[in-house]
Scaffold this motif. Structure first.
Motif, PDB file in Angstrom:
ATOM      1  N   PHE A   1       0.830  -1.204   0.000  1.00 26.70           N
ATOM      2  CA  PHE A   1       0.000   0.000   0.000  1.00 26.70           C
ATOM      3  C   PHE A   1       0.866   1.257   0.000  1.00 26.70           C
ATOM      4  O   PHE A   1       0.585   2.217  -0.704  1.00 26.70           O
ATOM      5  N   ALA A   2       1.963   1.278   0.773  1.00 24.89           N
ATOM      6  CA  ALA A   2       2.869   2.429   0.795  1.00 24.89           C
ATOM      7  C   ALA A   2       3.525   2.607  -0.568  1.00 24.89           C
ATOM      8  O   ALA A   2       3.629   3.728  -1.080  1.00 24.89           O
ATOM      9  N   LEU A   3       3.942   1.516  -1.166  1.00 24.57           N
ATOM     10  CA  LEU A   3       4.574   1.577  -2.482  1.00 24.57           C
ATOM     11  C   LEU A   3       3.604   2.140  -3.521  1.00 24.57           C
ATOM     12  O   LEU A   3       3.967   3.005  -4.318  1.00 24.57           O
ATOM     13  N   LEU A   4       2.357   1.677  -3.509  1.00 29.66           N
ATOM     14  CA  LEU A   4       1.374   2.143  -4.482  1.00 29.66           C
ATOM     15  C   LEU A   4       0.965   3.591  -4.257  1.00 29.66           C
ATOM     16  O   LEU A   4       0.615   4.297  -5.200  1.00 29.66           O
TER      17      LEU A   4
ATOM     18  N   PHE B   1      -0.949  -8.303  -5.796  1.00 32.56           N
ATOM     19  CA  PHE B   1      -2.035  -7.450  -5.312  1.00 32.56           C
ATOM     20  C   PHE B   1      -1.847  -7.171  -3.825  1.00 32.56           C
ATOM     21  O   PHE B   1      -1.437  -8.052  -3.069  1.00 32.56           O
ATOM     22  N   PRO B   2      -2.182  -5.967  -3.351  1.00 28.30           N
ATOM     23  CA  PRO B   2      -1.977  -5.621  -1.946  1.00 28.30           C
ATOM     24  C   PRO B   2      -2.974  -6.264  -0.988  1.00 28.30           C
ATOM     25  O   PRO B   2      -2.694  -6.387   0.201  1.00 28.30           O
ATOM     26  N   SER B   3      -4.136  -6.674  -1.482  1.00 27.89           N
ATOM     27  CA  SER B   3      -5.133  -7.295  -0.596  1.00 27.89           C
ATOM     28  C   SER B   3      -5.920  -8.340  -1.378  1.00 27.89           C
ATOM     29  O   SER B   3      -5.923  -8.364  -2.610  1.00 27.89           O
ATOM     30  N   ARG B   4      -6.591  -9.167  -0.633  1.00 28.99           N
ATOM     31  CA  ARG B   4      -7.426 -10.204  -1.248  1.00 28.99           C
ATOM     32  C   ARG B   4      -8.560  -9.559  -2.058  1.00 28.99           C
ATOM     33  O   ARG B   4      -8.952 -10.051  -3.110  1.00 28.99           O
ATOM     34  N   ASP B   5      -9.093  -8.434  -1.571  1.00 25.16           N
ATOM     35  CA  ASP B   5     -10.169  -7.749  -2.288  1.00 25.16           C
ATOM     36  C   ASP B   5      -9.727  -7.286  -3.671  1.00 25.16           C
ATOM     37  O   ASP B   5     -10.453  -7.442  -4.649  1.00 25.16           O
TER      38      ASP B   5
ATOM     39  N   PHE C   1      -5.111  -1.339 -11.559  1.00 27.81           N
ATOM     40  CA  PHE C   1      -4.486  -0.095 -11.097  1.00 27.81           C
ATOM     41  C   PHE C   1      -3.814  -0.253  -9.737  1.00 27.81           C
ATOM     42  O   PHE C   1      -2.958   0.532  -9.373  1.00 27.81           O
ATOM     43  N   SER C   2      -4.209  -1.266  -8.973  1.00 27.07           N
ATOM     44  CA  SER C   2      -3.627  -1.513  -7.647  1.00 27.07           C
ATOM     45  C   SER C   2      -2.787  -2.776  -7.655  1.00 27.07           C
ATOM     46  O   SER C   2      -2.766  -3.514  -6.668  1.00 27.07           O
ATOM     47  N   SER C   3      -2.111  -3.027  -8.755  1.00 26.67           N
ATOM     48  CA  SER C   3      -1.326  -4.261  -8.831  1.00 26.67           C
ATOM     49  C   SER C   3      -0.016  -4.026  -9.564  1.00 26.67           C
ATOM     50  O   SER C   3       0.179  -3.015 -10.224  1.00 26.67           O
TER      51      SER C   3
END
Length: 111
Positions: A5-8, A35-39, A47-49
């Motif tokens: 999450f910090a990196l993203l 991916f940062p989370s299972r969700d 965009f979050s990967s």
């Protein structure tokens, strides 16, 4: 060591640096997706990967446990982060990183 999450949230701070974080791992089309989370994994939120390719991270492809549908893994990821500032693939042969935050190189996976 950081969090994904910090990196993203601050990719410019980590661009070109060796980082280590935990991520949800999946394999798609010969690439490893992070991916940062299972969700985000379940939503396949590009965009979050991040993505890693066998050419730049051969060790990760030897280290990753077999992943079958519904058996994605939560592992420590260590490697060099390359920020995709404009969302374009790093090469014409790397279409999986379109719209992703970046690419990981020299990746090693662990528990």
């Amino acid at each position: 060591m950081t969090t994904m999450f910090a990196l993203l949230s601050q990719p410019e701070k980590f661009d070109g640096r060796l980082v280590s974080f935990h991520a949800w791992i999946d394999q798609v089309n010969g690439a490893i997706l992070l991916f940062p989370s299972r969700d985000e994994l379940d939503a396949r939120d590009s965009f979050s990967s991040l993505v890693a390719y066998p050419e730049s991270s051969p060790a990760a492809f030897r280290e990753i446990p077999p992943v079958k549908g519904g058996e994605e893994k939560f592992l420590r990821v260590t490697g060099t982060f390359r920020w995709s500032r404009d969302g374009a693939p790093r090469s014409p042969s790397a279409p999986v990183d379109v719209d992703r935050m970046g690419v990981m190189e020299g990746v090693h996976l662990g528990l």
